[in-house]
Design an enzyme around this catalytic site. Structure first.
Site, short mmCIF file in Angstrom:
data_model
loop_
_atom_site.label_atom_id
_atom_site.label_comp_id
_atom_site.label_asym_id
_atom_site.label_seq_id
_atom_site.Cartn_x
_atom_site.Cartn_y
_atom_site.Cartn_z
N HIS A 160 0.84 -1.20 0.00
CA HIS A 160 0.00 0.00 0.00
C HIS A 160 0.88 1.26 0.00
CE1 HIS A 160 -3.28 -2.70 1.06
NE2 HIS A 160 -4.14 -1.70 1.06
N ARG A 193 -1.11 2.56 7.43
CA ARG A 193 -0.91 1.11 7.54
C ARG A 193 -0.34 0.72 8.90
NH1 ARG A 193 -4.24 -1.17 4.93
NH2 ARG A 193 -3.02 -3.08 4.60
N HIS A 199 1.03 -3.08 9.20
CA HIS A 199 2.46 -2.96 8.89
C HIS A 199 3.22 -2.31 10.03
CE1 HIS A 199 2.38 -4.26 4.72
NE2 HIS A 199 1.24 -3.61 4.59
N ASP A 203 8.40 -1.46 7.65
CA ASP A 203 7.78 -1.93 6.41
C ASP A 203 7.46 -0.75 5.50
OD1 ASP A 203 7.73 -4.44 7.63
OD2 ASP A 203 5.62 -4.27 8.20
#
Length: 239
Positions: A160, A193, A199, A203
């Site tokens: 994403h 995220r 995440h 990340d």
């Protein structure tokens, strides 16, 4: 012998067909072997016994603490990575609306840029197989309806975040007058995220690096440059 050759031929044909289907479903500018390979330059995700992982865990806890706020609601909304959503999100930072009817080249450009960004991190995900935070800590995420579909997928790097950051970088080239607003929203998308628990911060950080490398590589692609030029002509706001 002929039977073995026939089997090999059918196997190759099948693989080629699957690749063609994937290209049609997720169109890109770059062939897979032309995308910067994240495994060659990205660091490994932090081990759970390191200080870096403790920083990831701290960011996870901070994100969890604001899920029941307007920022947490925005994090849940940011789960959508459709081309329409990403363009609308970034365009909102400029207080403009760009429809696919009026700006077909912009949509073509952003869709393929995001898919190339995804290509740049897919092999890294498969290699490290990092467990997502909400799974590791065995806690609810900020997007309950997506937990089951993401429980067995991997965390590092964030797809994403890579897709949104790549799109933001390209949008800045089209609308340099709004560069800070666009970059801020692209940055917030990645942080969403972390807030949602899908995440770790590392990340997202790795995803932004991979996205930047991909956009740099795209500028060496003739077709990308051609479509970018057309998209700039479509979007005349503030130019």
């Amino acid at each position: 012998m002929r039977k073995k050759v026939l089997i090999l031929f059918l196997l190759v044909a099948s693989i080629s067909s699957l690749q063609a289907q994937s290209q049609k479903q997720y169109p890109t500018f770059l062939e897979k072997n032309s995308v910067p390979d994240g495994l060659r330059y990205l660091p490994a995700p932090p081990d759970t016994a390191t200080a870096a992982f403790m920083a990831d865990a701290e960011a996870y806890e901070k994100g969890k603490s604001i899920r029941n706020t307007p920022r947490g609601k925005m994090a849940a909304d940011d789960a959508d990575t459709s081309t329409e959503k990403i363009i609308a999100m970034l365009a909102a930072a400029t207080k403009q609306v760009y429809t696919q009817r009026d700006c077909p080249n912009l949509y073509y450009l952003i869709e393929r840029t995001m898919n190339d960004a995804y290509q740049s991190i897919s092999s890294v995900k498969k290699h490290y197989k990092r467990i997502r935070p909400f799974v590791l800590f065995n806690e609810p995420s900020g997007i309950p309806e997506e937990e089951e579909s993401h429980r067995k997928t991997f965390s590092y790097p964030s797809a994403h975040s890579a897709m949104a950051w790549a799109a933001a970088l390209v949008m800045v080239e089209i609308l340099p007058c709004c560069q800070e607003e666009i970059l801020q929203r692209g940055y917030e998308f990645g942080q969403s995220r972390v807030i949602a628990g899908y995440h770790y911060q590392s990340d997202v950080d790795a995803a932004r690096l991979a996205a930047s490398a991909t956009v740099a590589r795209l500028h060496a692609d003739k077709k990308f440059r051609k479509v970018l030029k057309k998209a700039k002509k479509e979007v005349r706001f503030c130019r």
